[in-house]
Write a protein that holds these residues in place. Sequence first.
Motif, PDB file in Angstrom:
ATOM      1  N   ASN A 178       0.850  -1.194   0.000  1.00  0.00           N
ATOM      2  CA  ASN A 178       0.000   0.000   0.000  1.00  0.00           C
ATOM      3  C   ASN A 178       0.885   1.244   0.000  1.00  0.00           C
ATOM      4  OD1 ASN A 178      -2.199  -1.679  -0.002  1.00  0.00           O
ATOM      5  ND2 ASN A 178      -2.567  -1.546   2.187  1.00  0.00           N
ATOM      6  N   ARG A 179       0.316   2.351   0.426  1.00  0.00           N
ATOM      7  CA  ARG A 179       1.113   3.579   0.576  1.00  0.00           C
ATOM      8  C   ARG A 179       1.797   4.031  -0.718  1.00  0.00           C
ATOM      9  NH1 ARG A 179       1.642   3.019   6.616  1.00  0.00           N
ATOM     10  NH2 ARG A 179      -0.577   2.815   6.845  1.00  0.00           N
ATOM     11  N   ASN A 180       1.163   3.846  -1.862  1.00  0.00           N
ATOM     12  CA  ASN A 180       1.756   4.325  -3.115  1.00  0.00           C
ATOM     13  C   ASN A 180       1.552   5.823  -3.248  1.00  0.00           C
ATOM     14  OD1 ASN A 180       2.249   1.700  -3.719  1.00  0.00           O
ATOM     15  ND2 ASN A 180       0.579   1.488  -5.190  1.00  0.00           N
ATOM     16  N   PRO A 181       2.457   6.513  -3.950  1.00  0.00           N
ATOM     17  CA  PRO A 181       2.162   7.905  -4.311  1.00  0.00           C
ATOM     18  C   PRO A 181       1.046   7.899  -5.353  1.00  0.00           C
ATOM     19  CG  PRO A 181       4.265   7.196  -5.243  1.00  0.00           C
ATOM     20  CD  PRO A 181       3.759   6.049  -4.443  1.00  0.00           C
ATOM     21  N   ALA A 232       2.963   7.447  20.513  1.00  0.00           N
ATOM     22  CA  ALA A 232       3.863   7.257  19.364  1.00  0.00           C
ATOM     23  C   ALA A 232       5.303   7.485  19.813  1.00  0.00           C
ATOM     24  CB  ALA A 232       3.505   8.234  18.248  1.00  0.00           C
ATOM     25  N   THR A 233       6.219   6.753  19.197  1.00  0.00           N
ATOM     26  CA  THR A 233       7.606   6.816  19.689  1.00  0.00           C
ATOM     27  C   THR A 233       8.330   8.086  19.286  1.00  0.00           C
ATOM     28  OG1 THR A 233       8.166   5.479  17.772  1.00  0.00           O
ATOM     29  CG2 THR A 233       7.998   4.331  19.878  1.00  0.00           C
ATOM     30  N   LYS A 234       7.843   8.757  18.224  1.00  0.00           N
ATOM     31  CA  LYS A 234       8.524  10.007  17.834  1.00  0.00           C
ATOM     32  C   LYS A 234       7.527  10.976  17.212  1.00  0.00           C
ATOM     33  CE  LYS A 234      10.257   8.516  13.288  1.00  0.00           C
ATOM     34  NZ  LYS A 234       9.758   9.491  12.359  1.00  0.00           N
ATOM     35  N   PRO A 235       7.898  12.271  17.194  1.00  0.00           N
ATOM     36  CA  PRO A 235       6.982  13.246  16.578  1.00  0.00           C
ATOM     37  C   PRO A 235       6.784  12.961  15.098  1.00  0.00           C
ATOM     38  CG  PRO A 235       8.766  14.350  17.778  1.00  0.00           C
ATOM     39  CD  PRO A 235       9.106  12.893  17.744  1.00  0.00           C
ATOM     40  N   TYR A 236       5.545  13.132  14.621  1.00  0.00           N
ATOM     41  CA  TYR A 236       5.230  12.948  13.204  1.00  0.00           C
ATOM     42  C   TYR A 236       5.531  14.227  12.436  1.00  0.00           C
ATOM     43  CZ  TYR A 236       3.004   8.406  12.513  1.00  0.00           C
ATOM     44  OH  TYR A 236       2.773   7.074  12.335  1.00  0.00           O
ATOM     45  N   ALA A 237       6.810  14.608  12.411  1.00  0.00           N
ATOM     46  CA  ALA A 237       7.191  15.826  11.687  1.00  0.00           C
ATOM     47  C   ALA A 237       7.874  15.425  10.389  1.00  0.00           C
ATOM     48  CB  ALA A 237       8.147  16.652  12.533  1.00  0.00           C
ATOM     49  N   SER A 238       7.585  16.159   9.344  1.00  0.00           N
ATOM     50  CA  SER A 238       8.332  15.904   8.106  1.00  0.00           C
ATOM     51  C   SER A 238       8.413  17.183   7.294  1.00  0.00           C
ATOM     52  CB  SER A 238       7.674  14.792   7.294  1.00  0.00           C
ATOM     53  OG  SER A 238       6.660  15.323   6.485  1.00  0.00           O
ATOM     54  N   GLY A 239       9.375  17.218   6.396  1.00  0.00           N
ATOM     55  CA  GLY A 239       9.530  18.376   5.520  1.00  0.00           C
ATOM     56  C   GLY A 239       8.713  18.220   4.255  1.00  0.00           C
ATOM     57  N   GLY A 240       8.920  19.144   3.318  1.00  0.00           N
ATOM     58  CA  GLY A 240       8.140  19.141   2.085  1.00  0.00           C
ATOM     59  C   GLY A 240       8.404  17.929   1.197  1.00  0.00           C
ATOM     60  N   ALA A 241       9.539  17.238   1.379  1.00  0.00           N
ATOM     61  CA  ALA A 241       9.857  16.105   0.503  1.00  0.00           C
ATOM     62  C   ALA A 241       8.784  15.027   0.600  1.00  0.00           C
ATOM     63  CB  ALA A 241      11.225  15.540   0.862  1.00  0.00           C
ATOM     64  N   TYR A 242       8.291  14.770   1.810  1.00  0.00           N
ATOM     65  CA  TYR A 242       7.250  13.744   1.963  1.00  0.00           C
ATOM     66  C   TYR A 242       5.977  14.170   1.221  1.00  0.00           C
ATOM     67  CZ  TYR A 242       3.644  10.766   3.880  1.00  0.00           C
ATOM     68  OH  TYR A 242       2.577   9.901   3.988  1.00  0.00           O
ATOM     69  N   ILE A 243       5.592  15.425   1.406  1.00  0.00           N
ATOM     70  CA  ILE A 243       4.364  15.914   0.756  1.00  0.00           C
ATOM     71  C   ILE A 243       4.543  15.892  -0.760  1.00  0.00           C
ATOM     72  CG2 ILE A 243       2.854  17.948   0.481  1.00  0.00           C
ATOM     73  CD1 ILE A 243       3.466  18.567   3.473  1.00  0.00           C
ATOM     74  N   ASP A 244       5.737  16.248  -1.214  1.00  0.00           N
ATOM     75  CA  ASP A 244       6.016  16.238  -2.656  1.00  0.00           C
ATOM     76  C   ASP A 244       5.899  14.817  -3.205  1.00  0.00           C
ATOM     77  OD1 ASP A 244       6.714  17.278  -5.108  1.00  0.00           O
ATOM     78  OD2 ASP A 244       8.860  17.064  -4.772  1.00  0.00           O
ATOM     79  N   LYS A 245       6.421  13.842  -2.456  1.00  0.00           N
ATOM     80  CA  LYS A 245       6.387  12.448  -2.925  1.00  0.00           C
ATOM     81  C   LYS A 245       4.950  11.909  -2.968  1.00  0.00           C
ATOM     82  CE  LYS A 245       7.794   7.923  -1.361  1.00  0.00           C
ATOM     83  NZ  LYS A 245       7.915   7.321  -0.060  1.00  0.00           N
ATOM     84  N   MET A 246       4.140  12.298  -1.992  1.00  0.00           N
ATOM     85  CA  MET A 246       2.826  11.670  -1.843  1.00  0.00           C
ATOM     86  C   MET A 246       1.678  12.483  -2.443  1.00  0.00           C
ATOM     87  SD  MET A 246       3.628   8.871  -0.578  1.00  0.00           S
ATOM     88  CE  MET A 246       2.001   8.185  -0.331  1.00  0.00           C
ATOM     89  N   SER A 247       1.988  13.588  -3.131  1.00  0.00           N
ATOM     90  CA  SER A 247       0.899  14.426  -3.647  1.00  0.00           C
ATOM     91  C   SER A 247       1.306  15.133  -4.932  1.00  0.00           C
ATOM     92  CB  SER A 247       0.521  15.493  -2.600  1.00  0.00           C
ATOM     93  OG  SER A 247       1.484  16.549  -2.627  1.00  0.00           O
ATOM     94  N   ASP A 248       0.342  15.869  -5.490  1.00  0.00           N
ATOM     95  CA  ASP A 248       0.686  16.739  -6.630  1.00  0.00           C
ATOM     96  C   ASP A 248       0.659  18.210  -6.205  1.00  0.00           C
ATOM     97  OD1 ASP A 248      -2.017  17.234  -6.277  1.00  0.00           O
ATOM     98  OD2 ASP A 248      -2.555  17.003  -8.389  1.00  0.00           O
ATOM     99  N   TYR A 249       0.694  18.446  -4.897  1.00  0.00           N
ATOM    100  CA  TYR A 249       0.551  19.823  -4.407  1.00  0.00           C
ATOM    101  C   TYR A 249       1.733  20.722  -4.804  1.00  0.00           C
ATOM    102  CZ  TYR A 249      -3.212  18.362  -1.200  1.00  0.00           C
ATOM    103  OH  TYR A 249      -4.374  17.887  -0.663  1.00  0.00           O
ATOM    104  N   CYS A 250       2.941  20.168  -4.761  1.00  0.00           N
ATOM    105  CA  CYS A 250       4.120  21.042  -4.861  1.00  0.00           C
ATOM    106  C   CYS A 250       4.269  21.658  -6.256  1.00  0.00           C
ATOM    107  CB  CYS A 250       5.381  20.282  -4.472  1.00  0.00           C
ATOM    108  SG  CYS A 250       5.314  19.702  -2.763  1.00  0.00           S
ATOM    109  N   GLY A 251       3.808  20.913  -7.291  1.00  0.00           N
ATOM    110  CA  GLY A 251       3.934  21.420  -8.659  1.00  0.00           C
ATOM    111  C   GLY A 251       3.315  22.798  -8.830  1.00  0.00           C
ATOM    112  N   GLY A 252       2.191  23.020  -8.177  1.00  0.00           N
ATOM    113  CA  GLY A 252       1.490  24.292  -8.361  1.00  0.00           C
ATOM    114  C   GLY A 252       1.707  25.258  -7.210  1.00  0.00           C
ATOM    115  N   CYS A 253       2.801  25.089  -6.482  1.00  0.00           N
ATOM    116  CA  CYS A 253       2.979  25.903  -5.264  1.00  0.00           C
ATOM    117  C   CYS A 253       3.969  27.043  -5.499  1.00  0.00           C
ATOM    118  CB  CYS A 253       3.495  25.003  -4.144  1.00  0.00           C
ATOM    119  SG  CYS A 253       3.617  25.836  -2.550  1.00  0.00           S
TER     120      CYS A 253
END
Length: 504
Positions: free
Chosen positions: A172-175, A421-442
Motif C-alpha cells: 500500500n502507501r503508493n504515491p 507514538a515513539t517520535k513526533p510525526y514531523a516531516s519536511g516538504g519532501a514527503y508531501i512532494d512524494k505523496m501528492s501533486d501539491y508542490c507542482g502548483g505551489c
Amino acid sequence: MDTTGPSAAEHDDEATTGRRRWILTGQLGPAFDDGGPILLIESKSTFTKRPMHRAKAHLFLSAIRHRAAELGDRAEFHQVDRYEEVVEVGADLEVIDPPSWTARRFVRERGLRVLPSRGFVTSEPDFAAWASTRDGKRLLLEDFYRTVRERTGILMRGDQPEGGRWNYDHDNRNPPPKGAARLGLPEPLWPEEDDIDAEVREDLDRWQRDGLVQLVGDDGPRRFAATAAEAEAALADFIETRLGDFGPFEDAMLGGDWTMAHSLLSAPLNLGLLDPRDAVETVVAEYHAGRAPLSSVEGFTRQIIGWRDYVWHLYWHLGEPYRTSHNALGAHEPLPRQFRELDAAAIQSNCLRETIDGMRRHGWAHHIQRLMVLGNWALQHGYDPVALNDWFIDMFVDGTPWVMPANVIGMSQHADGGIVATKPYASGGAYIDKMSDYCGGCAFNPKVRLGEDACPFTAGYWAFLDRVEPRIRHNTRMAQPLAGMRRLSDLRAVVDQEHTREQW
Ligand SMILES: Cc1cc2nc3c(=O)[nH]c(=O)nc-3n(C[C@H](O)[C@H](O)[C@H](O)COP(=O)(O)OP(=O)(O)OC[C@H]3O[C@@H](n4cnc5c(N)ncnc54)[C@H](O)[C@@H]3O)c2cc1C
Ligand code: SF4
C-alpha cells in the motif's frame, strides 16, 4: 466517583431492563436499539459552546431528527436547551455507556442504569484484560490488532493471518499515479437531502442570525450519512467503486480529488449508524468472493478493528486528564485565524491551502491531510495541543471527544512525550512532494529551505527540530534527524527566516 469504566453492578445485565432507553448522539443506529421505548434529546447546548463547522452541526441535527422520525411513536423526542431539562436526578432511564467522560459523569450523577458500551469490536473489559497482560510495556497498535484478529477470527486461516502476512502496508502507501489530477474513480454516492435537512438548514440559519451559534465553514449539500440506510448505501458504494484502490492510495493526496479512494464512513460509524463489525465483515466477504484484493481489505480491516478501536480504548485507558495534562514539546502558540475561521484564501502553501479549503467546504479531510499537512504544520509551529485537539473535534464531521486525544495529543503532536507514538510525526516538504501533486502548483519549492521560495514545511521542519532539540535529544529515534540538523551550515539563517516568516 470512579468513571473509568463500568462497574459489575452497572453492567450485570446487558439486556434491556424495560426502562426507557436514552439514546445519545453516537448511538443512533440499530445496534443500540433493543426494541423498547426510546428517549431522544436534541440539546442546543451541544452547538453553542464553541464555534462548530456548519456541516457537522447539520449532520448531527439531521441524524437525531431522522432517528426520531424513524422511531415514530416508540420515541419520545425533546428539543431543549440543555439535557438537564429532561434528565433529572433519579430518572427511571437506562443508557448504553456514553462515549465521553463528560457524558459518563452526567449519567452516573443522575443515577441512570448504565449498560455496557457498544459500537466497537473489542469490549472495554476485553481491552482492559489485554492491557493488563502487557506488564507495563507500550500498548502497541500492532500487538492489539493481531490479538483482535486472533480473537475474532477476522481475516484468519486457522491460527495464521490470511495470505500469510499480518500487514500489507508494503503493498500500500503508493504515491498518486504520475501526472494524474484525480484517481479517476466514480463520484461517491451522496445522500439525498429531504425535508428534515431543509428544516435543519432553516434552524441553523435562524440560530446563527440570533447569535446562538457560531458556525464556521460553508453550507453545502449534506455529504455524510445521517441514517442507517444511508450508511449501508455508502458502505456498498465504497465497496463497489473504491475499495480496490483504498489500500494502494491510502496515503496519497491529489489537489483535484478530495475523497480519493477513502470510505467516508467515519462519520456514520461515530454516530453509531454503522456497526464496525458489520462493515468489516462485509468488506472481508468481498475478498473471500475474489472481488477485492487482500491488501485493500486488510488495510481497511486494520483501520477499523485496529486503529478505531485502539484510540477508543486509549481514551478510557489513558484517563480524562490525558487530554490536558501533557505538553512535552512546550507548545503554547494559539491557533491562527486561518485555522479558526478555515480561511484558506490567504494561505500560499498549496498543500495547506487545499486542505483547509476542503475542510471549509466539507468539514472533512482524509487521514494524510490530517496527519501530515494539518498536524505536521501545527506541530512545527508549536500550536497549543489542547486547542488543536478541540479544533479538530469542532471542525470535522466525524470529530468526537474520544477519537481525538490519542490521534492529536499523542500521535500527531507528541505532546504526551511518547506514550502513544515513539517520535513526533514531523516531516519536511519532501514527503508531501512524494505523496501528492501539491508542490507542482505551489509558490514554494519543497527542496529549498532558505530564500524566497523556501518551502515552509521543509524550513519549518528544521526550525522545529532546532526548537525542540533539548526536549527530544534523548529519543533514540530522533538521533538521525537531529544529527542531520546539526550538520546544516545554514541552520541559524533557516531558523531566523522561519521566526520572521510572514508569507505561508
Ligand atoms: C490529527 C488527526 C485527527 C483525526 N480526527 C478524526 C476524527 O475526528 N474522527 C475520526 O473518526 N477519525 C479521525 N482521525 C482518523 C482518520 O483520519 C479518519 O478516521 C479518516 O480520515 C476518516 O475518513 P474515512 O472514513 O474516509 O476513513 P478511511 O481512510 O476510509 O478509513 C476507514 C476507517 O478507519 C477508521 N480509522 C482509520 N484511522 C483511524 C484513526 N487513526 N483513529 C480512528 N479511526 C480511524 C475510521 O473509522 C475510518 O472511517 C484523525 C486522524 C488524525 C491523524
Ligand atoms: S512546496 Fe512546500 S508548501 Fe508548497 S505544496 Fe509543497 S510541501 Fe506544501
